[in-house]
Design a protein around this motif. Structure first.
Motif, PDB file in Angstrom:
ATOM      1  N   GLY A   1      52.347 110.256  86.939  1.00 30.79           N
ATOM      2  CA  GLY A   1      51.972 111.186  87.996  1.00 30.79           C
ATOM      3  C   GLY A   1      51.583 112.575  87.522  1.00 30.79           C
ATOM      4  O   GLY A   1      51.409 113.481  88.327  1.00 30.79           O
ATOM      5  N   VAL A   2      51.452 112.759  86.220  1.00 32.90           N
ATOM      6  CA  VAL A   2      51.057 114.058  85.674  1.00 32.90           C
ATOM      7  C   VAL A   2      49.530 114.134  85.685  1.00 32.90           C
ATOM      8  O   VAL A   2      48.852 113.209  85.229  1.00 32.90           O
ATOM      9  N   ALA A   3      48.987 115.224  86.195  1.00 35.16           N
ATOM     10  CA  ALA A   3      47.527 115.395  86.218  1.00 35.16           C
ATOM     11  C   ALA A   3      46.990 115.456  84.790  1.00 35.16           C
ATOM     12  O   ALA A   3      47.525 116.187  83.955  1.00 35.16           O
ATOM     13  N   THR A   4      45.984 114.660  84.529  1.00 35.53           N
ATOM     14  CA  THR A   4      45.370 114.635  83.202  1.00 35.53           C
ATOM     15  C   THR A   4      43.871 114.845  83.353  1.00 35.53           C
ATOM     16  O   THR A   4      43.281 114.450  84.359  1.00 35.53           O
ATOM     17  N   PRO A   5      43.230 115.446  82.361  1.00 35.42           N
ATOM     18  CA  PRO A   5      41.792 115.676  82.466  1.00 35.42           C
ATOM     19  C   PRO A   5      41.005 114.373  82.322  1.00 35.42           C
ATOM     20  O   PRO A   5      41.454 113.433  81.665  1.00 35.42           O
TER      21      PRO A   5
ATOM     22  N   PHE B   1      36.865 110.079  68.324  1.00 33.33           N
ATOM     23  CA  PHE B   1      37.304 111.281  69.029  1.00 33.33           C
ATOM     24  C   PHE B   1      37.720 110.975  70.464  1.00 33.33           C
ATOM     25  O   PHE B   1      37.173 110.084  71.105  1.00 33.33           O
ATOM     26  N   MET B   2      38.669 111.749  70.948  1.00 33.61           N
ATOM     27  CA  MET B   2      39.000 111.805  72.362  1.00 33.61           C
ATOM     28  C   MET B   2      38.237 113.019  72.889  1.00 33.61           C
ATOM     29  O   MET B   2      38.354 114.114  72.332  1.00 33.61           O
ATOM     30  N   VAL B   3      37.433 112.814  73.929  1.00 32.78           N
ATOM     31  CA  VAL B   3      36.694 113.906  74.551  1.00 32.78           C
ATOM     32  C   VAL B   3      37.194 114.042  75.971  1.00 32.78           C
ATOM     33  O   VAL B   3      37.240 113.069  76.720  1.00 32.78           O
ATOM     34  N   GLU B   4      37.616 115.244  76.338  1.00 28.37           N
ATOM     35  CA  GLU B   4      38.176 115.475  77.664  1.00 28.37           C
ATOM     36  C   GLU B   4      37.526 116.694  78.317  1.00 28.37           C
ATOM     37  O   GLU B   4      37.092 117.608  77.628  1.00 28.37           O
ATOM     38  N   GLN B   5      37.512 116.658  79.625  1.00 32.80           N
ATOM     39  CA  GLN B   5      37.019 117.800  80.395  1.00 32.80           C
ATOM     40  C   GLN B   5      37.887 119.000  80.075  1.00 32.80           C
ATOM     41  O   GLN B   5      39.123 118.914  80.032  1.00 32.80           O
TER      42      GLN B   5
END
Length: 91
Positions: free
Chosen positions: A23-27, A85-89
């Motif tokens: 339930g934690v907001a993640t990008p 790579f991990m690419v996130e907003q």
């Protein structure tokens, strides 16, 4: 910290999934490498202009590119063809 938690924290995609499930907001984000940068097209289609690029197997913020344009992210990924790579907003 127990060893199992330390190992899991190094796997960024698994950590993100566990946080989201809790339930934690993640990008918004995904995996990219030189041979597949389709996540960047999805960002562009969603109107995302700034991202964070980090090696999946990295730790301690080594080689992390934060608050960069999609063009910068694409160039960074291209010059590191052996890295996933991990690419996130960027939020």
């Amino acid at each position: 910290m127990q060893r199992s938690y330390a190992r899991e924290s190094k796997d960024k995609s698994r950590t993100q999934a566990l946080l989201h499930h809790a339930g934690v907001a993640t990008p918004f984000g995904g995996i990219a490498q030189a041979s597949d940068t389709s996540i960047l097209a999805r960002f562009a289609a969603a109107g995302v202009t700034r991202v964070v690029v980090k090696p999946v197997s990295g730790s301690r913020s080594r080689d992390v590119q934060a608050n960069v344009s999609l063009q910068h992210a694409l160039a960074h990924i291209a010059i590191n063809p052996a890295t996933v790579f991990m690419v996130e907003q960027f939020i």
